[in-house]
Design a protein around this motif. Structure first.
Motif, PDB file in Angstrom:
ATOM      1  N   ALA A 136      55.259 -48.277  31.060  1.00 25.38           N
ATOM      2  CA  ALA A 136      55.382 -47.156  30.131  1.00 25.38           C
ATOM      3  C   ALA A 136      54.365 -46.071  30.439  1.00 25.38           C
ATOM      4  O   ALA A 136      54.615 -44.886  30.181  1.00 25.38           O
ATOM      5  CB  ALA A 136      55.219 -47.651  28.699  1.00 25.38           C
ATOM      6  N   ARG A 137      53.226 -46.459  30.983  1.00 21.79           N
ATOM      7  CA  ARG A 137      52.181 -45.502  31.326  1.00 21.79           C
ATOM      8  C   ARG A 137      52.268 -45.058  32.784  1.00 21.79           C
ATOM      9  O   ARG A 137      51.361 -44.420  33.304  1.00 21.79           O
ATOM     10  CB  ARG A 137      50.806 -46.100  31.046  1.00 21.79           C
ATOM     11  CG  ARG A 137      50.567 -46.423  29.576  1.00 21.79           C
ATOM     12  CD  ARG A 137      49.191 -47.027  29.361  1.00 21.79           C
ATOM     13  NE  ARG A 137      48.158 -46.084  29.773  1.00 21.79           N
ATOM     14  CZ  ARG A 137      47.687 -45.106  28.998  1.00 21.79           C
ATOM     15  NH1 ARG A 137      48.179 -44.951  27.778  1.00 21.79           N
ATOM     16  NH2 ARG A 137      46.753 -44.294  29.423  1.00 21.79           N
ATOM     17  N   ARG A 138      53.356 -45.434  33.446  1.00 20.60           N
ATOM     18  CA  ARG A 138      53.608 -45.072  34.843  1.00 20.60           C
ATOM     19  C   ARG A 138      52.524 -45.583  35.785  1.00 20.60           C
ATOM     20  O   ARG A 138      52.219 -44.965  36.811  1.00 20.60           O
ATOM     21  CB  ARG A 138      53.789 -43.562  35.020  1.00 20.60           C
ATOM     22  CG  ARG A 138      55.120 -43.052  34.515  1.00 20.60           C
ATOM     23  CD  ARG A 138      55.645 -41.897  35.363  1.00 20.60           C
ATOM     24  NE  ARG A 138      55.978 -42.304  36.699  1.00 20.60           N
ATOM     25  CZ  ARG A 138      55.724 -41.574  37.787  1.00 20.60           C
ATOM     26  NH1 ARG A 138      55.117 -40.420  37.696  1.00 20.60           N
ATOM     27  NH2 ARG A 138      56.068 -42.016  38.983  1.00 20.60           N
ATOM     28  N   GLU A 139      51.921 -46.725  35.426  1.00 20.77           N
ATOM     29  CA  GLU A 139      51.046 -47.380  36.386  1.00 20.77           C
ATOM     30  C   GLU A 139      51.876 -47.917  37.547  1.00 20.77           C
ATOM     31  O   GLU A 139      51.355 -48.133  38.641  1.00 20.77           O
ATOM     32  CB  GLU A 139      50.267 -48.505  35.704  1.00 20.77           C
ATOM     33  CG  GLU A 139      49.267 -48.006  34.664  1.00 20.77           C
ATOM     34  CD  GLU A 139      48.589 -49.118  33.899  1.00 20.77           C
ATOM     35  OE1 GLU A 139      47.739 -48.813  33.051  1.00 20.77           O
ATOM     36  OE2 GLU A 139      48.913 -50.289  34.149  1.00 20.77           O
ATOM     37  N   ALA A 140      53.156 -48.146  37.299  1.00 15.25           N
ATOM     38  CA  ALA A 140      54.112 -48.505  38.342  1.00 15.25           C
ATOM     39  C   ALA A 140      55.481 -48.003  37.913  1.00 15.25           C
ATOM     40  O   ALA A 140      55.755 -47.837  36.724  1.00 15.25           O
ATOM     41  CB  ALA A 140      54.146 -50.012  38.570  1.00 15.25           C
ATOM     42  N   ASP A 141      56.344 -47.723  38.897  1.00 15.21           N
ATOM     43  CA  ASP A 141      57.711 -47.291  38.601  1.00 15.21           C
ATOM     44  C   ASP A 141      58.662 -48.475  38.522  1.00 15.21           C
ATOM     45  O   ASP A 141      59.633 -48.463  37.780  1.00 15.21           O
ATOM     46  CB  ASP A 141      58.190 -46.315  39.678  1.00 15.21           C
ATOM     47  CG  ASP A 141      57.347 -45.055  39.733  1.00 15.21           C
ATOM     48  OD1 ASP A 141      56.996 -44.536  38.658  1.00 15.21           O
ATOM     49  OD2 ASP A 141      57.021 -44.595  40.849  1.00 15.21           O
ATOM     50  N   VAL A 142      58.388 -49.480  39.336  1.00 14.54           N
ATOM     51  CA  VAL A 142      59.205 -50.688  39.348  1.00 14.54           C
ATOM     52  C   VAL A 142      58.268 -51.854  39.643  1.00 14.54           C
ATOM     53  O   VAL A 142      57.290 -51.711  40.373  1.00 14.54           O
ATOM     54  CB  VAL A 142      60.338 -50.586  40.404  1.00 14.54           C
ATOM     55  CG1 VAL A 142      59.785 -50.380  41.798  1.00 14.54           C
ATOM     56  CG2 VAL A 142      61.232 -51.813  40.365  1.00 14.54           C
TER      57      VAL A 142
END
Length: 289
Positions: free
Chosen positions: A133-139
């Protein structure tokens, strides 16, 4: 006011120290301190008490925190939706356990990277669970099913396990002197341990616990006892031999593909997801149930 300074405010408030916020943001602590001072000057408010034990929100800071979090959430939604509408180029952040990433998924991802010249990868090969949710990863590829609501989750594969020892260990060492090397994370639980003891008809002393599977494998290969290891890793190690096979796949562990709904529409993310699914399909049958 520089709206970007709110990121620094939220990070310091959550972490409680400059160094923690700096690690979270990928900045140095002097930059974090400077941005907080700039925000305080713009607002004309003292937001943190600088204590020897860390930075603590003042009353003014506490009052602003809920609004800052709402703004941060809105910005993250904006970023995810913007990235979701991109063409197949740019950076895709992939969180994957180190061993599985290297042995199972890297070859297929490398093929995709070779074919898609405008894509870039940022591989987060850590056991720390990335916050999508915090875009620490996309997938993300996870060994434990996520309990966070709102994520898209798909099971990729169930990986098989067996008990291994260094070649010749069970012949050299009397059974009463066997030892066991354990994965010290939650992955080696009471059920798995009970299965091993029942299968070997013996409870083994455990003097080594490691927080990653590769370290357990290294100790076992060096001749320090037995270990429960995934077949995709240990079968490829010619230093090891199977002592007890989980032929009924009672200990098999699922691997999950996880993506945030806002990122699913991104062509780059979709390509990475397809590559991970194909990589799972191509895992040899002996390694999965």
């Amino acid at each position: 006011m520089n709206w970007n300074d709110l990121r620094f405010f939220v990070a310091v408030a959550k972490e409680g120290t400059l160094s923690g916020a700096a690690r979270c943001l990928g900045k140095d602590h002097t930059t974090v301190s400077r941005r907080i001072e700039a925000l305080e000057a713009d607002l004309g408010a003292h937001l943190f008490d600088r204590l020897a034990t860390g930075w603590k929100l003042t009353e003014a800071g506490e009052n602003l925190m809920p609004a800052a979090l709402r703004i941060e959430d809105d910005v993250l939604v904006f970023e995810r939706q913007a990235h979701g509408d991109e063409t197949a180029h740019g950076v895709v952040k992939i969180a994957v356990p180190p061993s599985a990433g290297r042995l199972l998924f890297a070859p297929r991802l490398a093929e995709l990277l070779r074919d898609q010249k405008n894509l870039e990868y940022e591989i987060l090969g850590s056991s720390v669970v990335a916050n999508l949710a915090r875009r620490e990863a996309d997938v993300a590829v996870r060994m434990v099913r996520p309990d966070q609501s709102g994520l898209i989750v798909r099971k990729l594969v169930e990986l098989r396990y067996a008990v291994y020892a260094a070649k010749g260990y069970t012949e050299r060492v009397p059974k009463e002197k066997w030892e066991f090397c354990a994965d010290g994370r939650n992955t080696f639980g009471d059920y798995q341990q009970g299965w091993v003891w029942d299968t070997l008809d013996k409870e083994l002393p455990v003097r080594i616990k490691a927080d990653d599977t590769a370290t357990v494998q290294a100790f076992v290969a060096a001749g320090h006892g037995l270990g429960l290891l995934p077949r995709y890793m240990a079968d490829e190690d010619d230093r090891l031999e199977v002592v007890a096979d989980d032929s009924l796949a009672e200990l098999s562990k699922p691997v999950w593909l996880v993506v945030h709904p806002d990122m699913r529409r991104s062509p780059g993310v979709r390509m990475v997801m397809d590559a991970l699914i194909k990589a799972s399909d191509s895992i040899p049958a002996a390694y999965k149930s």
